[in-house]
Design an enzyme around this catalytic site. Structure first.
Site, PDB file in Angstrom:
ATOM      1  N   VAL A  10       0.855  -1.190   0.000  1.00 57.43           N
ATOM      2  CA  VAL A  10       0.000   0.000   0.000  1.00 57.43           C
ATOM      3  C   VAL A  10       0.882   1.227   0.000  1.00 57.43           C
ATOM      4  O   VAL A  10       2.026   1.184   0.420  1.00 57.43           O
ATOM      5  CB  VAL A  10      -0.955   0.055   1.226  1.00 57.43           C
ATOM      6  CG1 VAL A  10      -1.951  -1.074   1.180  1.00 57.43           C
ATOM      7  CG2 VAL A  10      -0.189   0.050   2.516  1.00 57.43           C
ATOM      8  N   SER A  11       0.339   2.327  -0.477  1.00 61.54           N
ATOM      9  CA  SER A  11       1.082   3.581  -0.422  1.00 61.54           C
ATOM     10  C   SER A  11       1.048   4.094   1.016  1.00 61.54           C
ATOM     11  O   SER A  11       0.125   3.770   1.772  1.00 61.54           O
ATOM     12  CB  SER A  11       0.486   4.608  -1.381  1.00 61.54           C
ATOM     13  OG  SER A  11      -0.839   4.882  -1.032  1.00 61.54           O
TER      14      SER A  11
END
Length: 189
Positions: A10-11
């Site tokens: 995930v960012s």
């Protein structure tokens, strides 16, 4: 024993892993590697750790394709390297599984698309480069020193008391640049 190992990326600004984690657990993943990093980051230590654990017959499972690759070509290279190791790949959201014939076909189509994209970029770049050369522009960086400066530097360095470091400082370049332009032999230490 063949195992299913999950990988989640995930960012940093989107830390919601619960849905992905639960989906991978339901898909039978006995271990799940989680990583938060920006898409531009080259360093993915958790992915590298995950890939080291995989053995022939295992499967790497991701929630979405973009968890594994930063670009289409990056994704294809990673999946092809898994295939060479005898490791399967599955993307749950896109419903792609390379252990079956249909999944292998999809990855080969992706590989062809990535190669097509690279070819298109090359074809679009070549005419621009040719036009620039026709106008007298060479590719690469602008030279650090012009011909007049090189002649001045050669004259300065003809004086045995003149140090290369002093000349480099005067012209705002490195000693290596001076050596490159005037052919001064680099002193051995």
């Amino acid at each position: 024993m063949n195992q299913r190992i999950g990988y989640i990326r995930v960012s940093p600004d989107n830390q919601h892993l619960d849905l992905q984690r639960e989906t991978l657990k339901k898909a039978g993943c006995r271990a799940i590697y989680e990583e938060a990093f920006s898409g531009n980051s080259r360093e993915r230590p958790k992915l590298e750790q995950c890939l080291r654990e995989l053995r022939a017959g295992d499967s790497l499972v991701v929630w979405r394709l973009d968890d594994l690759g930063r670009s289409l070509s990056d994704l294809v290279m990673t999946v092809e390297s898994l295939e060479q190791l005898g490791v399967g790949f599955e993307s749950i959201t896109e419903q792609i599984e390379t252990t079956g014939a249909a999944g292998k076909v999809v990855i080969h189509v992706f590989a062809a698309l990535a190669e097509f994209r690279r070819s298109l970029i090359r074809k679009q770049t070549q005419p621009g480069l040719a036009a620039a050369r026709a106008r007298g522009r060479a590719g690469g960086r602008k030279p650090k020193l012009d011909d007049q400066q090189v002649r001045e530097i050669e004259e300065l360095l003809s004086n045995p008391d003149m140090r290369v470091a002093d000349v480099a400082r005067r012209y705002g370049v490195s000693r290596t640049t001076i050596y490159k332009y005037v052919g001064v032999v680099v002193p051995q230490h």
